[in-house]
Design an enzyme around this catalytic site. Structure first.
Site, mmCIF file in Angstrom:
data_model
loop_
_atom_site.group_PDB
_atom_site.id
_atom_site.type_symbol
_atom_site.label_atom_id
_atom_site.label_comp_id
_atom_site.label_asym_id
_atom_site.label_seq_id
_atom_site.Cartn_x
_atom_site.Cartn_y
_atom_site.Cartn_z
ATOM 1 N N ILE A 101 53.836 46.077 -20.476
ATOM 2 C CA ILE A 101 52.754 45.172 -20.043
ATOM 3 C C ILE A 101 51.987 44.881 -21.241
ATOM 4 C CG2 ILE A 101 51.236 43.971 -18.376
ATOM 5 C CD1 ILE A 101 52.716 45.761 -16.533
ATOM 6 N N ARG A 113 44.158 49.651 -12.842
ATOM 7 C CA ARG A 113 43.775 49.977 -11.678
ATOM 8 C C ARG A 113 42.169 50.108 -11.681
ATOM 9 N NH1 ARG A 113 47.893 48.909 -10.275
ATOM 10 N NH2 ARG A 113 49.662 50.071 -9.396
ATOM 11 N N GLU A 141 40.098 48.330 -2.741
ATOM 12 C CA GLU A 141 40.759 47.028 -2.557
ATOM 13 C C GLU A 141 41.077 47.030 -1.027
ATOM 14 O OE1 GLU A 141 43.855 46.666 -5.326
ATOM 15 O OE2 GLU A 141 42.411 46.941 -6.843
ATOM 16 N N HIS A 175 44.002 41.353 -7.004
ATOM 17 C CA HIS A 175 45.393 42.171 -7.358
ATOM 18 C C HIS A 175 46.697 41.456 -7.225
ATOM 19 C CE1 HIS A 175 46.600 46.541 -7.847
ATOM 20 N NE2 HIS A 175 47.301 45.982 -8.630
HETATM 21 C C1 DGY Z 1 51.745 47.030 -10.213
HETATM 22 O O1 DGY Z 1 52.613 46.922 -9.894
HETATM 23 O O2 DGY Z 1 51.240 48.223 -10.261
HETATM 24 C C2 DGY Z 1 50.532 46.171 -10.888
HETATM 25 O O3 DGY Z 1 49.012 46.458 -10.361
HETATM 26 C C3 DGY Z 1 50.956 44.718 -10.904
HETATM 27 O O4 DGY Z 1 50.433 43.768 -10.010
#
Ligand code: DGY
Length: 329
Positions: free
Chosen positions: A158, A238, A267, A286
């Protein structure tokens, strides 16, 4: 007796048809309420497979009590919600959803950066709230993105894809990662630097590092105070990777200019959370990988992984690489 699969969130029926034809499948009945601990514990005891969400804690007790449990397929690339070590000891395969979400999550991360820099959310609310009375020279003036320095912490797939987006904005790209990536450096013109140098030199600091004991609270009070006063901090990994109180203090003291946050320590974040009171914070629920196409691909991958394990095969995307398929009786 058919293998039993428990899914911890209500998913579209079409997504689970293939499993229903061969196995007994049960889903938690709510789409937007997480399964309760009690139900999860009780279901895990009976299940051959668990199809889980990142909001479920798959702890030692679940993994050791689940005598029949063979696979946990998590609808996320991150797997910090699963006790992978115990899963390996118990012979449970842990699967995640890498690759299929890379572009989508990078898009959102870069979008969050743009929204925070150019005050897009604030500006949209300004118009909708009827506050726009006239064009004015410095109305909602934000920060440029092009030709600035982006510092990416956590250069996984990513991260690389965010860097690729940054090249389109003529940005200088710095990164910090456990391992150097010479090929990517060449392709994208990115430069490996120490964490301290990245923090000090970047206009945009983008956190994409997974949550591990080593990265917990990585972005501390000291780290925020080392950033440029004009810096914008983005977190799409995170929540617990940052010290939220330290971030709030840095924002209110003017030590940094803004933040874009897709993830939080707890969350869903409480609406009274101090960070939500700041106009220079863009907060999202998220949704990094949340496009229809990608969430569909992620669900399909979880289904394929579960079915592979239950058939005695290797799943496509295995987290605990030491796991071996069961020999069919
Ligand atoms: C995940 O899939 O771990 C990520 O947080 C993508 O939103």
């Amino acid at each position: 007796m058919k293998p039993y699969i428990y899914i911890t969130r209500k998913l579209p029926e079409a997504m689970i048809e293939a499993m229903q034809q061969k196995y007994e499948v049960k889903m938690w009945e709510h789409e937007d309420i997480p399964v309760s601990k009690e139900v999860l514990y009780a279901e895990a005891k009976k299940a051959d497979a668990l199809f889980t969400m990142l909001s479920d804690q798959i702890d030692e007790q679940i993994l050791t009590d689940g005598n029949r449990l063979k696979v946990v397929a998590n609808l996320a690339v991150g797997f910090d919600n699963i006790d992978v070590k115990t899963a390996s000891i118990e012979g449970v395969a842990v699967c995640n959803t890498p690759d299929v979400l890379t572009d989508t999550t990078a898009d959102l991360t870069f979008g969050l950066l743009m929204a925070a820099a150019r005050r897009i959310v604030e500006a949209a609310e300004y118009v909708k709230e009827g506050k726009w009375k006239s064009w004015s020279p410095m109305l909602l003036a934000g920060h440029d993105i092009h030709h600035k320095t982006i510092g990416i912490v956590g250069m996984g797939k990513i991260g690389e894809t965010v860097a690729k987006r940054a090249t389109g904005f003529d940005m200088e790209i710095l990164y910090h990662n456990r391992t150097k990536k010479p090929e990517m450096e060449q392709q994208l013109g990115a430069k490996y630097v120490s964490f301290e140098e990245l923090v000090e030199k970047s206009d945009f600091i983008v956190c994409l590092t997974p949550l591990t004991p080593e990265t917990k609270n990585l972005f501390s009070r000291e780290v925020f105070s080392g950033m440029k006063q004009s810096a914008i901090f983005i977190n799409a990994s995170r929540g617990p990777v940052i010290d939220e109180q330290a971030l709030f203090d840095a924002l209110t003291a003017g030590e940094i200019a803004g933040a874009g946050l897709d993830v939080f320590e707890r969350e869903p974040i409480n609406r009274d959370h101090p960070l939500l009171s700041l106009p220079n914070v863009v907060a999202l629920p998220h949704i990094g990988s949340s496009s229809v196409e990608t969430r569909t691909a992620m669900m399909k991958l979880c289904v394929e992984n579960i079915m592979a394990v239950l058939e005695g095969n290797m799943p496509k995307t295995l987290v605990n690489k030491d796991w071996k398929p069961f020999v069919k009786a």
